[in-house]
Enzyme design. Structure first.
Site, PDB file in Angstrom:
ATOM      1  N   ASP A  88      -1.461  14.253  16.678  1.00  0.00           N
ATOM      2  CA  ASP A  88      -0.746  15.373  17.567  1.00  0.00           C
ATOM      3  C   ASP A  88      -0.985  16.485  17.373  1.00  0.00           C
ATOM      4  OD1 ASP A  88       1.356  13.185  18.718  1.00  0.00           O
ATOM      5  OD2 ASP A  88       1.917  13.329  16.698  1.00  0.00           O
ATOM      6  N   PHE A 131      12.656  14.357   9.972  1.00  0.00           N
ATOM      7  CA  PHE A 131      11.582  13.658  10.466  1.00  0.00           C
ATOM      8  C   PHE A 131      11.789  12.361  11.590  1.00  0.00           C
ATOM      9  CE2 PHE A 131       9.515  13.653   5.819  1.00  0.00           C
ATOM     10  CZ  PHE A 131       8.955  15.123   6.229  1.00  0.00           C
ATOM     11  N   SER A 185       0.797  -1.087  -0.020  1.00  0.00           N
ATOM     12  CA  SER A 185      -0.057   0.017   0.081  1.00  0.00           C
ATOM     13  C   SER A 185       0.980   1.414   0.170  1.00  0.00           C
ATOM     14  CB  SER A 185      -0.989  -0.061   1.400  1.00  0.00           C
ATOM     15  OG  SER A 185      -0.172  -0.247   2.405  1.00  0.00           O
ATOM     16  N   TYR A 192       4.541   0.959  16.813  1.00  0.00           N
ATOM     17  CA  TYR A 192       5.697   1.552  16.770  1.00  0.00           C
ATOM     18  C   TYR A 192       6.860   0.503  17.323  1.00  0.00           C
ATOM     19  CZ  TYR A 192       2.968   5.631  16.600  1.00  0.00           C
ATOM     20  OH  TYR A 192       2.027   6.505  16.065  1.00  0.00           O
ATOM     21  N   GLU A 250       1.113   5.725   0.814  1.00  0.00           N
ATOM     22  CA  GLU A 250       0.500   6.765   1.656  1.00  0.00           C
ATOM     23  C   GLU A 250       0.752   8.299   0.898  1.00  0.00           C
ATOM     24  OE1 GLU A 250       0.965   6.441   5.938  1.00  0.00           O
ATOM     25  OE2 GLU A 250       1.548   8.567   5.823  1.00  0.00           O
ATOM     26  N   GLN A 269       5.262   2.847  12.256  1.00  0.00           N
ATOM     27  CA  GLN A 269       6.034   3.791  12.035  1.00  0.00           C
ATOM     28  C   GLN A 269       7.242   3.247  11.092  1.00  0.00           C
ATOM     29  OE1 GLN A 269       6.696   6.795  11.268  1.00  0.00           O
ATOM     30  NE2 GLN A 269       5.897   7.687  13.160  1.00  0.00           N
ATOM     31  N   GLN A 328      16.346  15.913   5.448  1.00  0.00           N
ATOM     32  CA  GLN A 328      14.694  15.716   5.624  1.00  0.00           C
ATOM     33  C   GLN A 328      14.620  14.360   6.500  1.00  0.00           C
ATOM     34  OE1 GLN A 328      12.290  14.314   2.455  1.00  0.00           O
ATOM     35  NE2 GLN A 328      10.882  15.929   2.657  1.00  0.00           N
ATOM     36  N   HIS A 369       4.020  -1.005   3.608  1.00  0.00           N
ATOM     37  CA  HIS A 369       3.081   0.356   3.440  1.00  0.00           C
ATOM     38  C   HIS A 369       4.168   1.187   3.288  1.00  0.00           C
ATOM     39  CE1 HIS A 369      -0.038   3.366   3.963  1.00  0.00           C
ATOM     40  NE2 HIS A 369       0.928   3.845   4.693  1.00  0.00           N
ATOM     41  N   LYS A 420      -5.445  -0.982  21.531  1.00  0.00           N
ATOM     42  CA  LYS A 420      -6.156  -0.753  20.347  1.00  0.00           C
ATOM     43  C   LYS A 420      -6.727  -2.065  19.466  1.00  0.00           C
ATOM     44  CE  LYS A 420      -2.415   1.879  18.890  1.00  0.00           C
ATOM     45  NZ  LYS A 420      -1.583   3.037  18.169  1.00  0.00           N
TER      46      LYS A 420
HETATM   47  C1  LIG Z   1       1.092   4.548  10.156  1.00  0.00           C
HETATM   48  C2  LIG Z   1       1.062   6.034  10.552  1.00  0.00           C
HETATM   49  C3  LIG Z   1       0.128   6.909  10.254  1.00  0.00           C
HETATM   50  C4  LIG Z   1       0.062   7.926  10.701  1.00  0.00           C
HETATM   51  N1  LIG Z   1      -0.642   9.102  10.109  1.00  0.00           N
HETATM   52  C5  LIG Z   1      -0.920  10.253  10.615  1.00  0.00           C
HETATM   53  C6  LIG Z   1      -1.990  11.223  10.155  1.00  0.00           C
HETATM   54  O1  LIG Z   1      -2.649  11.263   9.145  1.00  0.00           O
HETATM   55  N2  LIG Z   1      -2.078  12.484  10.933  1.00  0.00           N
HETATM   56  C7  LIG Z   1      -1.615  12.528  12.064  1.00  0.00           C
HETATM   57  O2  LIG Z   1      -1.765  13.966  12.489  1.00  0.00           O
HETATM   58  N3  LIG Z   1      -0.443  11.623  12.458  1.00  0.00           N
HETATM   59  C8  LIG Z   1      -0.308  10.588  12.070  1.00  0.00           C
HETATM   60  N4  LIG Z   1       0.594   9.723  12.434  1.00  0.00           N
HETATM   61  C9  LIG Z   1       1.102   9.828  13.511  1.00  0.00           C
HETATM   62  C10 LIG Z   1       0.397   9.814  15.147  1.00  0.00           C
HETATM   63  O3  LIG Z   1      -0.576  10.470  14.935  1.00  0.00           O
HETATM   64  C11 LIG Z   1       1.347  10.257  16.115  1.00  0.00           C
HETATM   65  O4  LIG Z   1       2.463   9.267  16.481  1.00  0.00           O
HETATM   66  C12 LIG Z   1       0.742  10.067  17.459  1.00  0.00           C
HETATM   67  O5  LIG Z   1       1.432  10.685  18.493  1.00  0.00           O
HETATM   68  C13 LIG Z   1       0.377   9.078  17.912  1.00  0.00           C
HETATM   69  O6  LIG Z   1      -0.858   8.494  17.501  1.00  0.00           O
HETATM   70  P1  LIG Z   1      -1.325   6.661  17.981  1.00  0.00           P
HETATM   71  O7  LIG Z   1      -2.471   6.648  16.873  1.00  0.00           O
HETATM   72  O8  LIG Z   1      -0.384   6.010  17.813  1.00  0.00           O
HETATM   73  O9  LIG Z   1      -1.711   7.151  19.341  1.00  0.00           O
HETATM   74  P2  LIG Z   1      -2.138   6.177  20.631  1.00  0.00           P
HETATM   75  O10 LIG Z   1      -2.088   4.882  20.261  1.00  0.00           O
HETATM   76  O11 LIG Z   1      -3.245   6.926  21.246  1.00  0.00           O
HETATM   77  O12 LIG Z   1      -0.631   6.267  21.411  1.00  0.00           O
HETATM   78  C14 LIG Z   1      -0.251   7.640  21.930  1.00  0.00           C
HETATM   79  C15 LIG Z   1       0.720   7.461  23.037  1.00  0.00           C
HETATM   80  O13 LIG Z   1      -0.062   7.491  24.198  1.00  0.00           O
HETATM   81  C16 LIG Z   1       0.423   6.117  25.138  1.00  0.00           C
HETATM   82  N5  LIG Z   1      -1.039   5.526  25.458  1.00  0.00           N
HETATM   83  C17 LIG Z   1      -1.937   4.917  24.646  1.00  0.00           C
HETATM   84  N6  LIG Z   1      -2.879   4.654  25.401  1.00  0.00           N
HETATM   85  C18 LIG Z   1      -2.647   5.225  26.655  1.00  0.00           C
HETATM   86  C19 LIG Z   1      -3.373   5.157  27.951  1.00  0.00           C
HETATM   87  N7  LIG Z   1      -4.581   4.651  28.020  1.00  0.00           N
HETATM   88  N8  LIG Z   1      -2.790   5.685  28.934  1.00  0.00           N
HETATM   89  C20 LIG Z   1      -1.535   6.146  28.773  1.00  0.00           C
HETATM   90  N9  LIG Z   1      -0.651   6.293  27.615  1.00  0.00           N
HETATM   91  C21 LIG Z   1      -1.298   5.719  26.774  1.00  0.00           C
HETATM   92  C22 LIG Z   1       1.031   5.308  23.781  1.00  0.00           C
HETATM   93  O14 LIG Z   1       2.039   4.337  24.412  1.00  0.00           O
HETATM   94  C23 LIG Z   1       1.799   6.494  23.151  1.00  0.00           C
HETATM   95  O15 LIG Z   1       2.946   6.781  23.755  1.00  0.00           O
HETATM   96  C24 LIG Z   1       0.874   8.367  11.990  1.00  0.00           C
HETATM   97  C25 LIG Z   1       1.850   7.441  12.526  1.00  0.00           C
HETATM   98  C26 LIG Z   1       1.677   6.181  11.791  1.00  0.00           C
HETATM   99  C27 LIG Z   1       2.464   5.040  12.417  1.00  0.00           C
END
Ligand SMILES: Cc1cc2nc3c(=O)[nH]c(=O)nc-3n(C[C@H](O)[C@H](O)[C@H](O)COP(=O)(O)OP(=O)(O)OC[C@H]3O[C@@H](n4cnc5c(N)ncnc54)[C@H](O)[C@@H]3O)c2cc1C
Length: 276
Positions: free
Chosen positions: A99, A206, A6, A135, A8, A166, A202, A256, A155
Site C-alpha cells: 500500500d 490495526f 512461522s 483475505y 513474522e 490476514q 492497538q 503464521h 496469484k
Molecule cells: C501475510 C501478509 C503480509 C503482508 N506483508 C506486508 C509487507 O511486508 N509490506 C506491506 O507494505 N504490506 C504488507 N501486507 C499488506 C498488503 O500489502 C496489503 O493488504 C495490500 O493492500 C494488498 O496486497 P496484496 O498482495 O494482497 O494485493 P493484491 O493481491 O494485488 O490485491 C489487492 C486488491 O486488489 C484487488 N485486485 C487484485 N487483482 C486485481 C485486478 N486484476 N483487477 C482489479 N482488482 C484486483 C484485490 O481484490 C484486492 O482488493 C501484508 C498482508 C498480508 C496478508
C-alpha cells in the site's frame, strides 16, 4: 505437531531495537519454526532494513523469508532486490502488492500482486518458494467477495506456492475461504495468520486499517479491562489459542504468527497448543 509454524518480524528502526529483536529471535527459534518472515515497507522504504534483518536471521541459523511489495516500484528495482536475495541463498519470498501512503501517487510498473508473482517466476524460475497474501474476510479494497477470490486465484495461477492470511478471529471465514478457492481449482496451502492479543487499542486500530473483524463479544470484553494489561493478555491468550486449536483441528496446514517483534504472547499460545 506436524504442521508448519512461522513467525513474522518487522525491521527494527534502531540499533537497540535490533538487539532486542535478536533476543526475541533466539527465544522463538527454540520452538523450531519453518521460517521467519520480515516485512517490507511500502514503496521500498525498509529495503535495507529488511535485507539486514534477513542477513542476521540467516547467520543465526534460521530460514529468513523477506516480504517484497511491488507498488510504486519498477521492474529494474525488483530485479535488483531479487538478485540480492538470490546471491544470499534466500529461497522463500512473501510477494505482495503493498500500500502506498496517501499522497504518494506514483503507481510504478506493477498494479497487483499477481503481476509481481508472474515477474518473479519469469526472472528466477523456481528458485523461490512464493507466498502470497489471502483475505478470509476480504481485502478492504475488494469490489466484492467474488472478485477478491478470483484475484487470489490469479496469484496462484501466476505461480504462488502457498499463502498466508490476514489475521482474523472468525474461523468460519477461513474455512469458507479455503473451500471456495478449492472450488475454483486452487489447492495451495493457505496458512492462517495469527495475531496475538496484547493491547486492545492497538488491535482496534490495526483491525480498522486491514479490515479484520473483532467480534463484538471480544471487543466489549477487551474494553471492560481498561488498562489492566494482565487481564487483556490472559483473555487474549484464551481467545487466540482456542482459535488456533479450531483451525488446526479443522485442517489448517500450520500457523503464521504476527509477533509484533515480541516473543512472550506468541510463545504463550504455542505452549497452550502443545498442552492441548
Ligand atoms: C501475510 C501478509 C503480509 C503482508 N506483508 C506486508 C509487507 O511486508 N509490506 C506491506 O507494505 N504490506 C504488507 N501486507 C499488506 C498488503 O500489502 C496489503 O493488504 C495490500 O493492500 C494488498 O496486497 P496484496 O498482495 O494482497 O494485493 P493484491 O493481491 O494485488 O490485491 C489487492 C486488491 O486488489 C484487488 N485486485 C487484485 N487483482 C486485481 C485486478 N486484476 N483487477 C482489479 N482488482 C484486483 C484485490 O481484490 C484486492 O482488493 C501484508 C498482508 C498480508 C496478508
Amino acid at each position: 505437531m506436524n504442521k508448519t509454524f512461522s513467525f513474522e518480524f518487522f525491521p527494527p528502526k534502531t540499533p537497540e531495537g535490533e538487539t532486542k529483536l535478536r533476543a526475541v529471535h533466539a527465544q522463538l527459534a527454540t520452538v523450531g519454526p519453518a521460517f521467519f518472515s520480515v516485512t517490507f515497507g511500502a514503496g521500498g522504504s525498509t529495503r535495507e532494513g529488511t535485507l539486514q534483518t534477513i542477513d542476521w536471521i540467516t547467520a543465526a541459523g534460521s530460514q529468513g523469508a523477506p516480504h517484497l511489495s511491488c507498488i510504486g516500484s519498477t521492474r529494474e528495482n525488483i530485479r535488483a532486490i531479487l538478485g540480492e536475495y538470490r546471491a544470499r541463498g534466500v529461497r522463500r519470498i512473501v510477494a505482495l502488492r503493498g500500500d502506498l501512503p496517501s499522497g504518494h501517487g506514483a503507481a510504478g510498473e506493477f498494479r497487483y500482486a499477481n503481476e509481481l508473482v508472474e515477474f518473479i517466476r519469469a526472472e528466477t524460475g523456481d528458485w523461490f518458494h512464493l507466498e502470497v497474501a489471502a483475505y478470509p474476510e476480504f481485502h478492504p479494497q475488494a469490489r466484492n467477495p467474488q472478485d477478491d477470490l478470483r484475484a487470489f486465484v490469479r496469484k496462484v495461477q501466476a505461480g504462488a506456492n502457498s499463502a498466508i492470511t490476514q489475521y482474523f478471529f472468525n474461523a468460519d471465514a477461513y474455512f469458507r475461504f479455503v473451500e471456495e478457492v478449492a472450488a475454483l481449482g486452487c489447492g495451495v496451502p493457505v496458512v492462517p495468520g495469527i495475531m496475538p492479543i496484547t493491547n486492545s487499542s492497538q488491535l482496534a486500530r490495526f483491525s480498522d486499517a486491514c479490515g479484520a473483524e473483532i467480534p463484538r463479544w471480544v471487543r466489549r470484553r477487551l474494553e471492560s479491562f481498561g488498562d489492566d494489561r494482565a487481564s487483556i493478555r490472559a483473555f487474549g491468550l484464551d481467545v487466540v489459542a482456542a482459535l488456533c486449536e479450531r483451525l488446526l483441528a479443522g485442517g489448517a496446514p500450520g500457523l503464521h504468527f504476527y509477533t509484533m517483534n515480541q516473543a512472550d504472547a506468541t510463545l504463550a499460545i504455542w505452549r497452550r497448543l502443545r498442552q492441548g
